[in-house]
Write a protein that holds these residues in place. Structure first.
Motif, PDB file in Angstrom:
ATOM      1  N   ARG A 137      -6.490  12.343  -3.592  1.00 61.95           N
ATOM      2  CA  ARG A 137      -6.464  11.485  -4.636  1.00 61.95           C
ATOM      3  C   ARG A 137      -5.824  10.137  -4.218  1.00 61.95           C
ATOM      4  N   LEU A 138      -6.447   9.038  -4.917  1.00 58.01           N
ATOM      5  CA  LEU A 138      -6.316   7.994  -4.633  1.00 58.01           C
ATOM      6  C   LEU A 138      -6.728   6.993  -5.397  1.00 58.01           C
ATOM      7  N   SER A 139      -6.029   6.131  -6.402  1.00 55.48           N
ATOM      8  CA  SER A 139      -5.678   5.767  -7.390  1.00 55.48           C
ATOM      9  C   SER A 139      -6.367   4.460  -6.783  1.00 55.48           C
ATOM     10  N   PRO A 140      -7.134   3.475  -7.975  1.00 52.71           N
ATOM     11  CA  PRO A 140      -8.063   2.868  -7.333  1.00 52.71           C
ATOM     12  C   PRO A 140      -6.948   1.218  -7.061  1.00 52.71           C
ATOM     13  N   GLU A 141      -5.772   1.331  -7.925  1.00 55.21           N
ATOM     14  CA  GLU A 141      -4.332  -0.146  -7.351  1.00 55.21           C
ATOM     15  C   GLU A 141      -3.822   1.052  -6.394  1.00 55.21           C
ATOM     16  N   SER A 142      -4.014   1.515  -5.463  1.00 60.51           N
ATOM     17  CA  SER A 142      -2.993   2.381  -5.144  1.00 60.51           C
ATOM     18  C   SER A 142      -3.591   2.014  -3.666  1.00 60.51           C
ATOM     19  N   ASN A 143      -2.399   2.022  -2.061  1.00 56.33           N
ATOM     20  CA  ASN A 143      -3.202   2.010  -0.530  1.00 56.33           C
ATOM     21  C   ASN A 143      -2.442   3.978  -0.617  1.00 56.33           C
ATOM     22  N   VAL A 144      -1.960   4.427  -1.107  1.00 58.14           N
ATOM     23  CA  VAL A 144      -1.346   5.412  -0.860  1.00 58.14           C
ATOM     24  C   VAL A 144      -1.317   6.896  -1.313  1.00 58.14           C
ATOM     25  N   PRO A 145      -2.730   7.466  -0.546  1.00 65.14           N
ATOM     26  CA  PRO A 145      -3.108   8.746  -1.219  1.00 65.14           C
ATOM     27  C   PRO A 145      -2.085  10.047  -2.086  1.00 65.14           C
ATOM     28  N   THR A 146      -2.524  10.901  -3.086  1.00 70.42           N
ATOM     29  CA  THR A 146      -1.624  11.595  -3.299  1.00 70.42           C
ATOM     30  C   THR A 146      -1.818  12.704  -2.847  1.00 70.42           C
TER      31      THR A 146
END
Length: 438
Positions: free
Chosen positions: A115-124
Motif C-alpha cells: 500500500r502506498l499513500s500519495p504523500e509517501s515514496n515508501v510502500p507499506t
C-alpha cells in the motif's frame, strides 16, 4: 495545470520501448525517455492517484520497479521496492480509499500486497503469507490479484499455505485482511479463476472451485463471509471448467457464458437474485458456441458466438428476448471472428475479418443493424486494429498499414478515415499499447 493527455508505450530503434504522451488537441506524440539509448524502459500498468501517474518500468541497476510521474513532467520518480538490480515487478495496481494497492516481489517476502499513500515514496508491506510457500512451484508469497472494491472494502484473491488460494477482504487502513475460505483447508478455491468479480443487484458475483462442485458461480452479500453457491451443473464437474468470458449486466439481468452437459458452453443469464441461470442455446445441443465480448449497446446485447454453419460471428440479443439475431459479416463457415467490441460516441466499434478485406475495423451506428467497414489497410492485408481508447473526442487505437507499419491511429466520430500518428517514421512499427488517459 497541464492539458489532459493520452499516455502509452511505443517502440523505436533509437529509444526502445518508452513512454509517450499525446496532449489534448495534439497531432504529435512526445517522448518521455526514462532510459536514454536503445534499451527502453517498457512502461506498463498506468494508474492515477490524486495528481500523479503510477506505473512499472525498467531501468539498468534497478530492474522493473514502481515510478510516479506528475502530468506535464518528463522526469518520472523511482519508488524502489527491491533495492539493487533485482526487480520487484509491481503490478495489479488498484486505487482504494485514496491509496495505491498493488502486488510486488522481493527476495525477503516473495510476491505480496503493498500500500502506498500519495504523500509517501515508501510502500507499506501487508504480508499475508509469511511462509516460504506460494500458489505454484515458481511463486513464493501470497501473490494477491483480482482486486475489486465492493461495499467499502477491498476484495481480492491471495494464497497462504494453511488455506490455499482464497478470497480476502481488507478494510481501510487495516494491515490484516480477513479470509473468506470457500474451500476449507489447504485446497485452493481460486476465486475469479476464469473471470472478473462483478457487482449485480448489490451482490458480488465471481467464480470459484471446490472438490464438491467444481468451478461454479458464487454470490456474496454485503457484510457476509459466506458466499452462496449458484450451481449450474450439479456434481463435481463444474460449469466453468473450460470456459468463461466475464459478466455483462443488460436489461436488468446478468449475462455470462456458462456450461452445462446438455448445451455446452453457451450464453446464460441470472434474473435478480435467482439461483437458477437460464441458458440460451445458440449452437443447439451439446456443441459449444463459446460466447464472448458481451457488450450492451442501444437496447441490445452484442456478443460473438460460434456455430458449425456460420463460424464465429457477431450476434445481437434485443432487450427482453431469448433469441439472438445473427449478424453474418463473412457468410459461410469460416466466420469473421469479431472481437474488441467497444462503445464510443453512440456507435459500436469492433475488429473482424473477411477474405476481401482482411482483419479490419467496423462500426455499427445507431439505428443500423449492418456494420460499416472502415478499411484502414486497403486490400486483403490486415490492419488488425486493437487496444481501443477514447480520448479528446476521438477513438484511438493501434493498427497496421503498408505505408506506416503498426502505429497509433485516431478516428473522429462518424469518420471513415483515421489519422495516423507515425511514431516510428516510415514503414517500421512502433507497436503502441497500454493506452491511459489523464
Amino acid at each position: 495545470m497541464s492539458k489532459p493527455s493520452l499516455y502509452f508505450n511505443a517502440t523505436t530503434e533509437e529509444h526502445g520501448a518508452e513512454l509517450y504522451y499525446l496532449p489534448q488537441g495534439g497531432a504529435r506524440a512526445t517522448l518521455i525517455d526514462l532510459i536514454p539509448g536503445s534499451v527502453g524502459s517498457d512502461p506498463a500498468g498506468f494508474i492515477t492517484l490524486e495528481d500523479r501517474i503510477y506505473f512499472s518500468a525498467y531501468a539498468p541497476g534497478h530492474g522493473y520497479e514502481l515510478y510516479s510521474l506528475a502530468p506535464g513532467s518528463s522526469k518520472p520518480s523511482l519508488i524502489e521496492i527491491e533495492s539493487g538490480r533485482e526487480s520487484s515487478y509491481p503490478h495489479n495496481f488498484t486505487v482504494y480509499k485514496g491509496q495505491l494497492y498493488f502486488t510486488a516481489t522481493t527476495a525477503a517476502n516473495g510476491a505480496e500486497l503493498y500500500r502506498l499513500s500519495p504523500e509517501s515514496n515508501v510502500p507499506t508491506l501487508i504480508d499475508i503469507n509469511p511462509d516460504r510457500s506460494g500458489p505454484n512451484s515458481y511463486t513464493v508469497g501470497s501473490d494477491p490479484k483480482n482486486f475489486h472494491i465492493y461495499k467499502g472494502d477491498l476484495y481480492f484473491t491471495a494464497f497462504t499455505e494453511a488455506q490455499g488460494e482464497e478470497l480476502y477482504h481488507l478494510s481501510t487502513d487495516s494491515n490484516k485482511p480477513t479470509v473468506i475460505d470457500i474451500s476449507p483447508g489447504p485446497r485452493s478455491s481460486k476465486p475469479g479463476i476464469f473471470g472478473d468479480f462483478t457487482e449485480y443487484k448489490g451482490q458480488l458475483y465471481f467464480t470459484a472451485d471446490t472438490p464438491q462442485s467444481g468451478v461454479e458461480l458464487y454470490r456474496l452479500s454485503p457484510g457476509s463471509t459466506n458466499p452462496i453457491l449458484i450451481e449450474m451443473t450439479p456434481g463435481s464437474a463444474g460449469s466453468f471448467s473450460t470456459y468463461f468470458n466475464g459478466f455483462e449486466e443488460f436489461g436488468g439481468k446478468l449475462y455470462f457464458a456458462g456450461f452445462s452437459a446438455k448445451t455446452g458452453a453457451e450464453l446464460a443469464y441470472l434474473d435478480g437474485i435467482s439461483r437458477t441461470p437460464t441458458i440460451i442455446d445458440i449452437n443447439q445441443g451439446p456443441a459449444y458456441s463459446f460466447p464472448s465480448d458481451l457488450t450492451a449497446f442501444r437496447g441490445n446485447l452484442y456478443f460473438t458466438a460460434s456455430t458449425e454453419e456460420h463460424g464465429t460471428e457477431l450476434y445481437r440479443l434485443p432487450r427482453g428476448s431469448t433469441k439472438p439475431v445473427l449478424i453474418d459479416l463473412n457468410p459461410g463457415s469460416a466466420g469473421s471472428t469479431p472481437h474488441d467490441l467497444t462503445v464510443f460516441k453512440g456507435s459500436l466499434y469492433f475488429t473482424a475479418s473477411s477474405k476481401e478485406h482482411g482483419t479490419e475495423l467496423y462500426r455499427i451506428s445507431p439505428g443500423k443493424t449492418k456494420p460499416t467497414l472502415i478499411d484502414i489497410n486497403p486490400g486483403t492485408a490486415d490492419s488488425s486494429p486493437s487496444d481501443f481508447a477514447a480520448f479528446d473526442g476521438r477513438l484511438y487505437f493501434t493498427a497496421s498499414s503498408h505505408d506506416h507499419g503498426r502505429e497509433l491511429h485516431g478516428l473522429s466520430p462518424g469518420s471513415q478515415k483515421p489519422n495516423v500518428i507515425d511514431i516510428n517514421a516510415g514503414v517500421a512499427d512502433s507497436y503502441p499499447h497500454e493506452y491511459f488517459t489523464l
